[in-house]
Design a protein around this motif. Sequence first.
Motif, PDB file in Angstrom:
ATOM      1  N   TYR A   1       0.821  -1.208   0.000  1.00 52.72           N
ATOM      2  CA  TYR A   1       0.000   0.000   0.000  1.00 52.72           C
ATOM      3  C   TYR A   1       0.859   1.263   0.000  1.00 52.72           C
TER       4      TYR A   1
ATOM      5  N   ILE B   1       1.508   5.352   0.550  1.00 47.46           N
ATOM      6  CA  ILE B   1       1.140   6.225   1.664  1.00 47.46           C
ATOM      7  C   ILE B   1      -0.206   6.908   1.411  1.00 47.46           C
TER       8      ILE B   1
ATOM      9  N   VAL C   1      -2.998   4.386   2.191  1.00 46.06           N
ATOM     10  CA  VAL C   1      -3.128   4.162   3.637  1.00 46.06           C
ATOM     11  C   VAL C   1      -3.794   5.369   4.294  1.00 46.06           C
TER      12      VAL C   1
ATOM     13  N   ILE D   1      -7.452   5.131   3.453  1.00 47.48           N
ATOM     14  CA  ILE D   1      -8.097   4.035   4.183  1.00 47.48           C
ATOM     15  C   ILE D   1      -8.373   4.441   5.630  1.00 47.48           C
ATOM     16  N   LEU D   2      -7.387   5.095   6.264  1.00 50.88           N
ATOM     17  CA  LEU D   2      -7.489   5.432   7.687  1.00 50.88           C
ATOM     18  C   LEU D   2      -8.049   6.827   7.936  1.00 50.88           C
TER      19      LEU D   2
ATOM     20  N   LEU E   1       1.279   9.994   8.932  1.00 48.21           N
ATOM     21  CA  LEU E   1       2.021   8.748   8.724  1.00 48.21           C
ATOM     22  C   LEU E   1       3.526   9.008   8.727  1.00 48.21           C
TER      23      LEU E   1
ATOM     24  N   PRO F   1       7.519   1.518   7.525  1.00 45.43           N
ATOM     25  CA  PRO F   1       7.110   0.950   6.242  1.00 45.43           C
ATOM     26  C   PRO F   1       8.326   0.554   5.408  1.00 45.43           C
TER      27      PRO F   1
ATOM     28  N   TYR G   1       3.327   0.158   2.648  1.00 40.38           N
ATOM     29  CA  TYR G   1       2.821  -0.339   3.919  1.00 40.38           C
ATOM     30  C   TYR G   1       2.187  -1.713   3.736  1.00 40.38           C
TER      31      TYR G   1
ATOM     32  N   GLN H   1      -0.358  -4.847   5.528  1.00 42.30           N
ATOM     33  CA  GLN H   1      -1.557  -4.888   6.370  1.00 42.30           C
ATOM     34  C   GLN H   1      -1.167  -4.853   7.844  1.00 42.30           C
TER      35      GLN H   1
ATOM     36  N   ASP I   1       1.335  -3.164   9.082  1.00 41.00           N
ATOM     37  CA  ASP I   1       1.589  -1.747   9.355  1.00 41.00           C
ATOM     38  C   ASP I   1       0.277  -0.995   9.565  1.00 41.00           C
ATOM     39  N   ILE I   2      -0.696  -1.275   8.714  1.00 40.89           N
ATOM     40  CA  ILE I   2      -1.996  -0.599   8.823  1.00 40.89           C
ATOM     41  C   ILE I   2      -2.654  -0.935  10.159  1.00 40.89           C
TER      42      ILE I   2
ATOM     43  N   LYS J   1      -3.666   1.650  13.100  1.00 36.05           N
ATOM     44  CA  LYS J   1      -5.003   1.693  13.706  1.00 36.05           C
ATOM     45  C   LYS J   1      -4.908   1.667  15.229  1.00 36.05           C
TER      46      LYS J   1
END
Length: 126
Positions: free
Chosen positions: A10, A12, A15, A18-19, A26, A37, A47, A49, A51-52, A56
């Motif tokens: 992913y 930046i 990500v 997504i977030l 980040l 990352p 990144y 999953q 890392d994500i 979170k």
Amino acid sequence: MIHQYDEPVYLISIVAKILDIHPQTLRQYERENLVSPSRTNGRIRLYSQRDIDRIKLILRMTRELGVNLAGVDIILRLKENVDEMEQEISELRQEVTRAHSTRSVSPNKSLVTKKSIYEMIIFESK
């Protein structure tokens, strides 16, 4: 296409989208060593999953619990230590099970007692 949990895939911008956070957030987390990352040869951040999920967790601690980034760093380090200890305990339990099943330690020479959440193993020597 399904990617592995640790596979860096992913960008930046993805990500951040997504977030629902700014890419600078980040970058700040990376400067604070809260997340690391992967990078391509062209130095583009990628990144995974994992890392994500870590981000979170950081967001939950900062937004919901009011923890600052220094506190988040301490909490994450302690969590990693606990995870390592739990892994070690699991390996030791497996060793004890193998020892008992192969009778390499006679049952009258070993004592396993349960104290709080930890197990203590005491071997008597003669």
